[in-house]
Design a protein around this motif. Structure first.
Motif, PDB file in Angstrom:
ATOM      1  N   SER A 142      10.203  19.632  -6.785  1.00 32.89           N
ATOM      2  CA  SER A 142       8.984  18.830  -6.912  1.00 32.89           C
ATOM      3  C   SER A 142       8.932  17.754  -5.837  1.00 32.89           C
ATOM      4  O   SER A 142       7.871  17.484  -5.259  1.00 32.89           O
ATOM      5  N   ALA A 143      10.079  17.122  -5.573  1.00 37.96           N
ATOM      6  CA  ALA A 143      10.134  16.110  -4.516  1.00 37.96           C
ATOM      7  C   ALA A 143       9.787  16.720  -3.162  1.00 37.96           C
ATOM      8  O   ALA A 143       9.088  16.114  -2.349  1.00 37.96           O
ATOM      9  N   LEU A 144      10.278  17.942  -2.941  1.00 43.89           N
ATOM     10  CA  LEU A 144       9.968  18.636  -1.684  1.00 43.89           C
ATOM     11  C   LEU A 144       8.469  18.911  -1.576  1.00 43.89           C
ATOM     12  O   LEU A 144       7.862  18.716  -0.507  1.00 43.89           O
ATOM     13  N   LEU A 145       7.851  19.330  -2.675  1.00 44.70           N
ATOM     14  CA  LEU A 145       6.419  19.618  -2.670  1.00 44.70           C
ATOM     15  C   LEU A 145       5.581  18.352  -2.486  1.00 44.70           C
ATOM     16  O   LEU A 145       4.471  18.417  -1.950  1.00 44.70           O
ATOM     17  N   MET A 146       6.105  17.213  -2.933  1.00 45.64           N
ATOM     18  CA  MET A 146       5.356  15.951  -2.796  1.00 45.64           C
ATOM     19  C   MET A 146       5.639  15.224  -1.489  1.00 45.64           C
ATOM     20  O   MET A 146       5.035  14.185  -1.207  1.00 45.64           O
ATOM     21  N   SER A 147       6.526  15.758  -0.677  1.00 46.06           N
ATOM     22  CA  SER A 147       6.851  15.123   0.606  1.00 46.06           C
ATOM     23  C   SER A 147       5.642  14.930   1.521  1.00 46.06           C
ATOM     24  O   SER A 147       5.562  13.915   2.230  1.00 46.06           O
ATOM     25  N   PRO A 148       4.667  15.868   1.557  1.00 47.86           N
ATOM     26  CA  PRO A 148       3.496  15.645   2.420  1.00 47.86           C
ATOM     27  C   PRO A 148       2.728  14.359   2.122  1.00 47.86           C
ATOM     28  O   PRO A 148       2.073  13.808   3.005  1.00 47.86           O
ATOM     29  N   THR A 156       0.829  -1.205   0.000  1.00 48.47           N
ATOM     30  CA  THR A 156       0.000   0.000   0.000  1.00 48.47           C
ATOM     31  C   THR A 156       0.860   1.250   0.000  1.00 48.47           C
ATOM     32  O   THR A 156       0.561   2.230  -0.691  1.00 48.47           O
ATOM     33  N   ALA A 157       1.946   1.231   0.770  1.00 49.03           N
ATOM     34  CA  ALA A 157       2.840   2.386   0.809  1.00 49.03           C
ATOM     35  C   ALA A 157       3.446   2.661  -0.561  1.00 49.03           C
ATOM     36  O   ALA A 157       3.535   3.818  -0.993  1.00 49.03           O
ATOM     37  N   PHE A 158       3.846   1.604  -1.259  1.00 52.09           N
ATOM     38  CA  PHE A 158       4.412   1.790  -2.589  1.00 52.09           C
ATOM     39  C   PHE A 158       3.374   2.338  -3.565  1.00 52.09           C
ATOM     40  O   PHE A 158       3.694   3.138  -4.447  1.00 52.09           O
ATOM     41  N   LEU A 159       2.133   1.914  -3.420  1.00 52.06           N
ATOM     42  CA  LEU A 159       1.085   2.397  -4.316  1.00 52.06           C
ATOM     43  C   LEU A 159       0.876   3.895  -4.152  1.00 52.06           C
ATOM     44  O   LEU A 159       0.702   4.630  -5.131  1.00 52.06           O
ATOM     45  N   VAL A 160       0.922   4.382  -2.896  1.00 55.39           N
ATOM     46  CA  VAL A 160       0.639   5.791  -2.635  1.00 55.39           C
ATOM     47  C   VAL A 160       1.907   6.640  -2.708  1.00 55.39           C
ATOM     48  O   VAL A 160       1.930   7.682  -3.359  1.00 55.39           O
ATOM     49  N   THR A 161       2.989   6.171  -2.047  1.00 55.11           N
ATOM     50  CA  THR A 161       4.161   7.034  -1.884  1.00 55.11           C
ATOM     51  C   THR A 161       5.242   6.848  -2.938  1.00 55.11           C
ATOM     52  O   THR A 161       6.147   7.654  -3.013  1.00 55.11           O
ATOM     53  N   THR A 162       5.173   5.798  -3.720  1.00 51.16           N
ATOM     54  CA  THR A 162       6.179   5.609  -4.760  1.00 51.16           C
ATOM     55  C   THR A 162       5.588   5.784  -6.150  1.00 51.16           C
ATOM     56  O   THR A 162       6.126   6.535  -6.966  1.00 51.16           O
ATOM     57  N   LEU A 202      12.875   9.361  -2.156  1.00 51.90           N
ATOM     58  CA  LEU A 202      12.228  10.252  -3.116  1.00 51.90           C
ATOM     59  C   LEU A 202      13.236  11.240  -3.696  1.00 51.90           C
ATOM     60  O   LEU A 202      13.251  11.506  -4.902  1.00 51.90           O
ATOM     61  N   PHE A 203      14.112  11.783  -2.857  1.00 46.56           N
ATOM     62  CA  PHE A 203      15.107  12.749  -3.319  1.00 46.56           C
ATOM     63  C   PHE A 203      16.233  12.060  -4.090  1.00 46.56           C
ATOM     64  O   PHE A 203      16.863  12.677  -4.949  1.00 46.56           O
ATOM     65  N   ALA A 204      16.477  10.772  -3.782  1.00 40.21           N
ATOM     66  CA  ALA A 204      17.425  10.010  -4.591  1.00 40.21           C
ATOM     67  C   ALA A 204      16.902   9.856  -6.014  1.00 40.21           C
ATOM     68  O   ALA A 204      17.667   9.966  -6.983  1.00 40.21           O
ATOM     69  N   MET A 205      15.592   9.618  -6.154  1.00 42.58           N
ATOM     70  CA  MET A 205      14.992   9.535  -7.488  1.00 42.58           C
ATOM     71  C   MET A 205      15.132  10.848  -8.234  1.00 42.58           C
ATOM     72  O   MET A 205      15.360  10.878  -9.452  1.00 42.58           O
ATOM     73  N   ALA A 206      14.977  11.959  -7.503  1.00 44.82           N
ATOM     74  CA  ALA A 206      15.080  13.279  -8.133  1.00 44.82           C
ATOM     75  C   ALA A 206      16.475  13.514  -8.703  1.00 44.82           C
ATOM     76  O   ALA A 206      16.633  14.282  -9.656  1.00 44.82           O
ATOM     77  N   MET A 207      17.490  12.874  -8.141  1.00 48.71           N
ATOM     78  CA  MET A 207      18.838  12.984  -8.683  1.00 48.71           C
ATOM     79  C   MET A 207      19.076  11.946  -9.774  1.00 48.71           C
ATOM     80  O   MET A 207      19.741  12.220 -10.782  1.00 48.71           O
ATOM     81  N   THR A 208      18.509  10.766  -9.614  1.00 45.65           N
ATOM     82  CA  THR A 208      18.762   9.667 -10.540  1.00 45.65           C
ATOM     83  C   THR A 208      18.235   9.950 -11.937  1.00 45.65           C
ATOM     84  O   THR A 208      18.938   9.748 -12.944  1.00 45.65           O
TER      85      THR A 208
END
Length: 498
Positions: A136-142, A86-92, A175-181
């Motif tokens: 964008s990653a910062l804005l999606m952190s919530p 469930t976490a991956f569905l929502v947060t990833t 999430l921030f690792a993805m933003a760099m990757t």
């Protein structure tokens, strides 16, 4: 025997001259294939698979990162497995689709810049993308931080929602690792230098599995250990990629004036937002279908059978993942270098390659439709439901085989905004109402909701394919050249002021 003008053009292009381009601009793709023959087709295929092969493996390894966590969580308890899923569905899934969409602007701009020989421009675009994706990653952190109340609002079980929320907060660094990757991958992908990316991702997967085993079983940290392993392995991959381009590709942070930066940011942001909308309209379509299917009678069978078919569909789509990337690279490179007909011929070869991949998949599904459900379910009712939907799975594979043509043309040519509107029209204005009509009113259940979504997909493919067919590729090449020329003029102005 003297080689054809088309073959000579390919030779010249590979040698760096590219003087004789008129021959390739005077013929439609089928005639180009007839004139250039098998050698021309093979040479273009080699260019495609030089990118597609490593990127396909990279996609498999990246997908395995998430799957391995679910496998380890499944050995802890059913509740923890449900929480991780469930976490991956929502947060990833949600942020990943957004970041991929924003990052796909680099497919257009970096690909065209490299094709035009403006290699230093790639660094500027990558830096802008890093800034945009980190913000964008910062804005999606919530979404990560407030995962528990969001899941409770969606009606999720309290125990699962609480565990999923805790896990989501702990994987926020990823999430921030993805933003760099993503920007680094696109930077290398535009130059067809992706082989080492696959090695880095595979190394990250091995590290990830090793850390999972140590943290979960040896240290007995449970889901906290799984989250720590996920963060560490994700950041290890991102840092390794960054070190690779700095050390081996002599990457340097580019300085530019404030006025040119603002102009670039605005232009880049518009294309990034259009790209994000295009991918989000596509990615969220599947999530909406699953939610609608969950409202049907006997949802356990409906959702279960659809989930099994979607799982198979995702693995098959991984075969097209690399073709999608190669399509973007080839089309954008050729447009950037002004080779309009070469871009068109590349789409032609990509289309044939995709269909060649789809055919054995279709045969396999048809032959094993009564057998492969046993691998995923022990319930005979669920097995019959999956087998009964095999024809829809085959239709989905056929539509997926057309996707590289659409992605290559739209992203390579910078049409993301147009395709985003088409996706919204086909998926949400037509597809979702059809899902309700076919699923509920016609009582076709899960076959109805999936069939309704496929109708939207079919219309989208037909519309965009018609646009690709009617496109004046010479005009597209001129637009790309003007974009690159504007950069040269801005750079000359800045250099004269220093």
């Amino acid at each position: 025997m003297e080689s054809s003008p088309l073959l000579k053009h390919i030779d010249d292009e590979e040698e760096g001259n590219g003087d004789d381009q008129e021959a390739l601009k005077e013929h439609p793709p089928l005639k180009e294939f007839k004139e250039g023959g098998w050698p021309l087709f093979v040479r273009e295929s080699k260019k495609i698979w030089r990118v597609a092969g490593p990127i396909t493996l990279n996609g498999f390894f990246s997908y395995a990162l998430n799957s391995s966590i679910q496998i380890f969580a499944g050995h802890l308890s059913a509740v923890e497995l449900s929480a991780v899923s469930t976490a991956f569905l929502v947060t990833t899934n949600f942020p990943t689709v957004v970041l991929i969409g924003l990052g796909s602007a680099l497919d257009t701009l970096c690909g065209q810049a490299f094709g035009a020989g403006q290699v230093e421009r790639l660094a500027v675009y990558m830096q802008l993308s890093l800034i945009i994706l980190f913000l964008s990653a910062l804005l999606m952190s919530p979404v990560y931080i407030f995962a528990t109340p969001i899941l409770r609002l969606l009606g999720q079980d309290k125990e699962i929602a609480v565990l999923a929320g805790k896990f989501s907060v702990r994987i926020l660094p990823q999430l921030f690792a993805m933003a760099m990757t993503f920007p680094v991958q696109k930077y290398l992908q535009a130059q067809s230098k992706v082989s080492l990316l696959t090695c880095i991702t595979f190394g990250g997967l091995l590290l990830h599995v090793g850390l999972l085993g140590m943290f979960v079983y040896v240290f007995d940290w449970g889901l906290n250990g799984a989250a720590a392993a996920y963060n560490l392995s994700s950041w290890a991959v991102s840092i390794a990629q960054l070190v690779y381009i700095i050390v081996w590709h002599n990457f340097a942070w580019t300085k530019f004036s404030l006025s040119s930066t603002l102009n670039e940011v605005w232009s880049f942001l518009k294309l990034s937002l259009a790209s994000a909308m295009m991918f989000c309209m596509d990615g969220w379509n599947m999530m909406v279908m699953m939610v609608i299917t969950g409202l049907l009678n006997n949802p356990a069978i409906a959702v279960g059978s659809l989930s099994i078919c979607m799982n198979i569909n995702i693995w098959i789509n991984m075969l097209f993942f690399g073709i999608n990337a190669a399509s973007c690279v080839r089309v954008s490179n050729e447009l950037g270098s002004g080779n309009a007909k070469a871009a068109k011929y590349s789409i032609f070869v990509i289309g044939l390659t995709s269909l060649a991949i789809a055919f054995p998949c279709l045969v396999t599904i048809l032959v094993t439709r009564d057998y492969f459900p046993v691998l995923f379910a022990s319930s005979e009712e669920l097995q019959r439901a999956v087998a009964d939907m095999a024809h829809l799975l085959m239709a989905s594979v056929v539509l997926s085989s057309i996707q590289p043509i659409i992605i290559g043309a739209s992203v390579g040519g910078g049409w993301q905004g147009i395709v985003a509107y088409i996706n919204f029209l086909c998926y949400y204005i037509l597809g979702i109402p059809l899902q309700f009509i076919m699923g509920f009113l016609l009582h076709w259940n899960a076959k109805g909701t999936w069939g309704g979504m496929l109708c939207g997909l079919l219309l989208q493919k037909l519309i965009v394919s018609a646009i690709v067919w009617k496109t004046n590729w010479k005009d597209e090449a001129i637009k790309a050249s003007k974009r690159m020329q504007l950069w040269v003029e801005q750079k000359d102005t800045i250099d004269s002021q220093i």
